[in-house]
Design an enzyme around this catalytic site. Structure first.
Site, PDB file in Angstrom:
ATOM      1  N   GLN A  75       0.827  -1.202   0.000  1.00 29.33           N
ATOM      2  CA  GLN A  75       0.000   0.000   0.000  1.00 29.33           C
ATOM      3  C   GLN A  75       0.864   1.256   0.000  1.00 29.33           C
ATOM      4  O   GLN A  75       1.888   1.322   0.670  1.00 29.33           O
ATOM      5  CB  GLN A  75      -0.909   0.003   1.228  1.00 29.33           C
ATOM      6  CG  GLN A  75      -1.907  -1.136   1.275  1.00 29.33           C
ATOM      7  CD  GLN A  75      -2.717  -1.152   2.555  1.00 29.33           C
ATOM      8  OE1 GLN A  75      -2.817  -0.160   3.250  1.00 29.33           O
ATOM      9  NE2 GLN A  75      -3.293  -2.300   2.879  1.00 29.33           N
TER      10      GLN A  75
ATOM     11  N   ARG B  99       2.873   3.855  17.858  1.00 32.91           N
ATOM     12  CA  ARG B  99       3.240   2.477  18.189  1.00 32.91           C
ATOM     13  C   ARG B  99       4.239   2.436  19.347  1.00 32.91           C
ATOM     14  O   ARG B  99       4.238   1.492  20.138  1.00 32.91           O
ATOM     15  CB  ARG B  99       3.794   1.770  16.948  1.00 32.91           C
ATOM     16  CG  ARG B  99       2.710   1.429  15.920  1.00 32.91           C
ATOM     17  CD  ARG B  99       3.239   0.532  14.828  1.00 32.91           C
ATOM     18  NE  ARG B  99       4.052   1.236  13.864  1.00 32.91           N
ATOM     19  CZ  ARG B  99       3.646   1.618  12.652  1.00 32.91           C
ATOM     20  NH1 ARG B  99       2.400   1.377  12.265  1.00 32.91           N
ATOM     21  NH2 ARG B  99       4.465   2.218  11.825  1.00 32.91           N
TER      22      ARG B  99
ATOM     23  N   ASP C   1      -6.614  -8.404   8.109  1.00 27.84           N
ATOM     24  CA  ASP C   1      -6.486  -7.548   6.935  1.00 27.84           C
ATOM     25  C   ASP C   1      -7.141  -8.244   5.751  1.00 27.84           C
ATOM     26  O   ASP C   1      -7.235  -9.482   5.720  1.00 27.84           O
ATOM     27  CB  ASP C   1      -5.007  -7.257   6.625  1.00 27.84           C
ATOM     28  CG  ASP C   1      -4.830  -5.971   5.829  1.00 27.84           C
ATOM     29  OD1 ASP C   1      -4.616  -4.913   6.447  1.00 27.84           O
ATOM     30  OD2 ASP C   1      -4.942  -6.030   4.588  1.00 27.84           O
TER      31      ASP C   1
ATOM     32  N   ASP D  48      -7.066   0.619  13.102  1.00 28.83           N
ATOM     33  CA  ASP D  48      -6.280   1.605  12.350  1.00 28.83           C
ATOM     34  C   ASP D  48      -6.616   1.500  10.863  1.00 28.83           C
ATOM     35  O   ASP D  48      -5.805   1.020  10.061  1.00 28.83           O
ATOM     36  CB  ASP D  48      -4.789   1.359  12.600  1.00 28.83           C
ATOM     37  CG  ASP D  48      -3.895   2.400  11.929  1.00 28.83           C
ATOM     38  OD1 ASP D  48      -4.411   3.449  11.517  1.00 28.83           O
ATOM     39  OD2 ASP D  48      -2.677   2.130  11.815  1.00 28.83           O
TER      40      ASP D  48
ATOM     41  N   CYS E 172      -7.068   8.381   9.886  1.00 27.93           N
ATOM     42  CA  CYS E 172      -6.181   9.207   9.066  1.00 27.93           C
ATOM     43  C   CYS E 172      -6.975  10.045   8.084  1.00 27.93           C
ATOM     44  O   CYS E 172      -6.418  10.604   7.136  1.00 27.93           O
ATOM     45  CB  CYS E 172      -5.158   8.335   8.341  1.00 27.93           C
ATOM     46  SG  CYS E 172      -5.880   7.133   7.205  1.00 27.93           S
TER      47      CYS E 172
END
Length: 390
Positions: free
Chosen positions: A197, A209, A247, A294, A334
């Site tokens: 990505q 993190r 994912d 996230d 984000c």
């Protein structure tokens, strides 16, 4: 050089430190901008012909001009680009002991339209505007003079280029492997720069993190939208007892497993849509002590706000269902269009929905290799809430 004149009082944003010019701010009566080739270098002046600086213009875009420098006599060449990149490098070398970081962050480094991520001797570059695309040769020359990289990968496949009327492509200069090595706070990772990505890794979450340590020792940790396991592997290195990655990308989970092996840890992976996997885990009776949510930007445009807001809510609600008593939820966004206050409101509402008491322990933003330009609110985009659910 072409001169673009702004309408009366439309210079205020630039004089306040901003770098952008919109098409409706150009005095079209005195400036023939429409026939100009996208990305052409130009001088900007105010309505009284006083210079504002040098930048570039794309008359086909709503955001048609970007200022590169406030010096009206500046020459935009490889030497100029080298000086800007040297300034950016000096900051990162103060911040990080190893050469793994975002080297250039567009407007915030005085380089609108340019992103450079550094992986030791490999650089991944994105040119997101017509102006910076036209400056590609001097960008490459300056990077080679500055760092002498083994390879440069141009990942010019971002959707932002389409808004500028640019084609999407990838280009390799020198030697660039499929995956590259990096260190984050001493922890080794591999990042799939050519097939992964964006630029291959998300340096913007580095500082967040780092905050994991006090929360994950002995904990069962679930990393949702894990990509290649950044949160999960860091949690395991901090002493988590179990880590699970979720994912939709098979490649991302394969690299996550490699990163776990690289660090000598065990890792469970679940491939699929995040909401579906969270519901499945709940159906299995699974519980976790720490859940990280996230996701990628779920609100890319303002018109996506309603759907994106509901998506954030649904994800965090399902994550809360999986949290053990007194568990920790790390919720991130984000999306620039999702303000921190709105994300906090969502977290409060969903905690009430699931009958849990919410405490916000810490709040983070993007790492300092993604500095915020104080005049450009869009450069402050990342939000991270560390929450306890009693």
């Amino acid at each position: 050089m072409l001169t673009l004149k702004l309408k009366t009082r439309e210079d205020r944003r630039l004089r306040a430190g901003h770098l952008w010019v919109y098409s409706n701010e150009i005095d079209t009566a005195t400036t023939a901008a429409k026939g100009v080739a996208p990305g052409t270098l130009c001088k900007f002046v105010d309505s009284r012909d006083k210079p504002l600086g040098v930048g570039y213009v794309n008359p086909t875009a709503l955001l048609c001009g970007r200022l590169l420098t406030g010096k009206a006599d500046a020459v935009i060449d490889a030497d100029w680009m080298l000086r800007r990149l040297q300034s950016a490098l000096a900051l990162r070398e103060k911040l990080y002991p190893t050469p793994y970081y975002r080297l250039a962050f567009g407007d915030s480094d005085g380089l609108p339209g340019l992103v450079v991520d550094r992986y030791g001797d490999v650089l991944v570059v994105q040119l997101t505007t017509a102006g910076m695309e036209n400056l590609k040769a001097i960008v490459i020359e300056a990077l080679q003079r500055l760092l002498k990289p083994r390879g440069i990968l141009l990942r010019n496949d971002t959707s932002a280029r389409e808004l500028e009327g640019l084609s999407l492509y990838e280009e390799i200069i020198g030697e660039v492997p499929e995956t590259v090595d990096l260190l984050e706070s001493g922890v080794p990772f591999k990042a799939p720069v050519r097939g992964g990505q964006k630029t291959g890794w998300f340096y913007d979450q580095h500082a967040n993190r780092d905050r994991l340590a006090p929360y994950v020792k002995g904990a069962r940790v679930l990393d949702v939208f894990s990509y290649v396991g950044g949160w999960a592997v860091r949690a395991a290195k901090f002493g988590a007892s179990e880590v699970t990655c979720v994912d939709s990308s098979k490649l991302a989970l394969e690299v996550a497993a490699e990163n776990a092996k690289l660090n000598g840890i065990a890792l469970e992976t679940r491939q699929g849509d995040a909401l579906d996997v969270l519901k499945t885990l709940r159906g299995e009776g699974r519980q976790f002590d720490v859940v990280v949510v996230d996701p990628p930007a779920l609100i890319k445009r303002k018109r996506d706000t309603d759907a994106g807001t509901e998506h954030y809510a649904a994800l965090n609600r399902q994550a809360m269902h999986l949290l053990a008593p007194d568990g920790i939820l790390i919720s991130c966004s984000c999306s620039f269009h999702m303000e921190a206050a709105e994300l906090q409101r969502i977290l409060l509402r969903e905690s009430r929905t699931v009958g849990r008491r919410l405490q916000i322990l810490e709040q983070g933003g993007q790492s300092p290799d993604h500095p915020v330009h104080p005049a450009i609110v869009e450069t402050r985009y990342l939000k991270a809430f560390y929450c306890r659910l009693a």
